[in-house]
Design a protein around this motif. Structure first.
Motif, short mmCIF file in Angstrom:
data_model
loop_
_atom_site.label_atom_id
_atom_site.label_comp_id
_atom_site.label_asym_id
_atom_site.label_seq_id
_atom_site.Cartn_x
_atom_site.Cartn_y
_atom_site.Cartn_z
N PRO A 38 0.82 -1.21 0.00
CA PRO A 38 0.00 0.00 0.00
C PRO A 38 0.86 1.26 0.00
O PRO A 38 2.00 1.26 0.49
CB PRO A 38 -0.82 -0.11 1.28
N ALA A 39 0.31 2.34 -0.52
CA ALA A 39 1.02 3.61 -0.57
C ALA A 39 1.48 4.06 0.81
O ALA A 39 2.55 4.66 0.94
CB ALA A 39 0.14 4.68 -1.22
N SER A 40 0.72 3.73 1.84
CA SER A 40 1.08 4.16 3.20
C SER A 40 2.42 3.57 3.63
O SER A 40 3.22 4.24 4.31
CB SER A 40 -0.02 3.78 4.19
N VAL A 41 2.70 2.32 3.26
CA VAL A 41 3.98 1.69 3.62
C VAL A 41 5.13 2.38 2.88
O VAL A 41 6.17 2.69 3.46
CB VAL A 41 3.95 0.17 3.30
N LEU A 42 4.93 2.65 1.60
CA LEU A 42 5.96 3.30 0.80
C LEU A 42 6.18 4.74 1.25
O LEU A 42 7.31 5.20 1.37
CB LEU A 42 5.58 3.25 -0.67
N PRO A 100 0.43 13.07 2.19
CA PRO A 100 0.36 11.68 2.64
C PRO A 100 -0.13 10.70 1.58
O PRO A 100 -1.16 10.91 0.93
CB PRO A 100 -0.61 11.76 3.83
N ASN A 101 0.70 9.67 1.40
CA ASN A 101 0.41 8.54 0.51
C ASN A 101 0.31 8.93 -0.96
O ASN A 101 -0.14 8.12 -1.77
CB ASN A 101 -0.85 7.80 0.96
N GLU A 102 0.75 10.15 -1.32
CA GLU A 102 0.67 10.59 -2.72
C GLU A 102 1.98 11.11 -3.29
O GLU A 102 2.34 10.77 -4.40
CB GLU A 102 -0.39 11.68 -2.87
N ARG A 103 2.66 11.99 -2.52
CA ARG A 103 3.82 12.67 -3.09
C ARG A 103 4.74 13.18 -2.00
O ARG A 103 4.29 13.64 -0.95
CB ARG A 103 3.35 13.86 -3.93
N ILE A 104 6.06 13.13 -2.27
CA ILE A 104 7.07 13.72 -1.41
C ILE A 104 8.00 14.53 -2.32
O ILE A 104 8.47 14.02 -3.34
CB ILE A 104 7.90 12.66 -0.63
N ALA A 123 6.36 10.14 -6.50
CA ALA A 123 4.91 10.11 -6.69
C ALA A 123 4.43 8.68 -6.43
O ALA A 123 5.03 7.72 -6.93
CB ALA A 123 4.54 10.54 -8.10
N LEU A 124 3.35 8.55 -5.67
CA LEU A 124 2.77 7.25 -5.32
C LEU A 124 1.36 7.22 -5.90
O LEU A 124 0.55 8.10 -5.62
CB LEU A 124 2.73 7.07 -3.80
N GLY A 128 -3.32 -1.51 -9.70
CA GLY A 128 -3.67 -2.90 -9.43
C GLY A 128 -3.73 -3.14 -7.94
O GLY A 128 -4.34 -2.39 -7.19
N ALA A 129 -3.04 -4.19 -7.51
CA ALA A 129 -3.03 -4.54 -6.09
C ALA A 129 -1.87 -3.87 -5.34
O ALA A 129 -1.61 -4.18 -4.19
CB ALA A 129 -2.92 -6.06 -5.94
N GLY A 130 -1.20 -2.93 -6.01
CA GLY A 130 -0.04 -2.30 -5.38
C GLY A 130 -0.01 -0.81 -5.62
O GLY A 130 -1.04 -0.16 -5.80
N THR A 131 1.19 -0.29 -5.64
CA THR A 131 1.41 1.15 -5.80
C THR A 131 2.54 1.37 -6.80
O THR A 131 3.60 0.75 -6.70
CB THR A 131 1.80 1.79 -4.45
N LYS A 132 2.30 2.26 -7.75
CA LYS A 132 3.35 2.66 -8.67
C LYS A 132 4.12 3.81 -8.03
O LYS A 132 3.55 4.83 -7.67
CB LYS A 132 2.78 3.10 -10.01
N VAL A 133 5.43 3.61 -7.89
CA VAL A 133 6.32 4.63 -7.32
C VAL A 133 7.13 5.21 -8.47
O VAL A 133 7.81 4.48 -9.19
CB VAL A 133 7.28 4.03 -6.26
N THR A 134 7.04 6.52 -8.63
CA THR A 134 7.83 7.21 -9.66
C THR A 134 8.79 8.16 -8.98
O THR A 134 8.38 9.03 -8.21
CB THR A 134 6.91 7.97 -10.64
#
Length: 178
Positions: A38-42, A100-104, A123-124, A128-134
């Motif tokens: 999940p985005a929260s973990v990343l 939170p859970n979107e962008r840093i 960017a998060l 699908g079942a995960g999160t794309k991290v750019t």
């Protein structure tokens, strides 16, 4: 004869100088990975510099590297400074934006081996079942960076590090998500 050699050298120097000057004034390096977490973990891994040693591709360049932290533990205003050998260099990162859970958003400033500044963004996005991290880094190409980019641009210098860092982040985040 000497005059002709000097003229040829000056012409070659002008050509190389012209090629350097027409290089782009900015650079951008981007890499992405889809991570089964999940985005929260990343977000928690990237938004807190204390967590970077677990996944950052640069943390093991210099085992004796000195690290210091300033400001809040995480989020906007959090700062991380390092000083290491010639390969690790010296610099500072400050979190300038944190959604939170979107962008840093991070401001990066190197002081050694050469002075430069860049803007880093993570960017998060759910995928699908995960999160794309750019992971993106942008900055200005000064004359020296333009000269280097004739042979070896920032994408070739930093891109493989981003790929390694995303792979390490993937392993860490997916393990924590289980």
């Amino acid at each position: 004869m000497l005059w002709k050699m000097l003229l040829a050298f000056l012409i070659a120097l002008a050509i190389v100088g012209g090629l350097i000057l027409i290089q782009p004034g900015t650079y951008s390096v981007t890499r992405s990975a889809t991570i089964a977490a999940p985005a929260s973990v990343l977000f928690s891994q990237v938004n807190d510099f204390h967590n970077w040693p677990g996944w950052s591709p640069w943390e093991n360049i210099d085992p004796a590297m000195k690290r210091t932290y300033e400001g809040p533990a995480s989020g906007v205003g959090s700062a991380y400074m390092w000083s290491g050998n010639g390969k690790a260099g010296e610099g500072k990162m400050i979190i300038r934006g944190s959604d939170p859970n979107e962008r840093i958003g991070i401001q990066l400033a190197f002081t050694k081996p050469y002075a430069s500044t860049s803007v880093i963004a993570f960017a998060l996005k759910p995928e699908g079942a995960g999160t794309k991290v750019t992971w993106t880094m942008t900055g200005d190409n000064n004359f020296a960076l333009k000269a280097i980019s004739l042979f070896y641009g920032m994408d070739k210098v930093v891109g493989p590090d981003f790929e390694r860092g995303l792979a390490q982040l993937k392993t860490l985040a997916e393990t924590r998500s289980r």
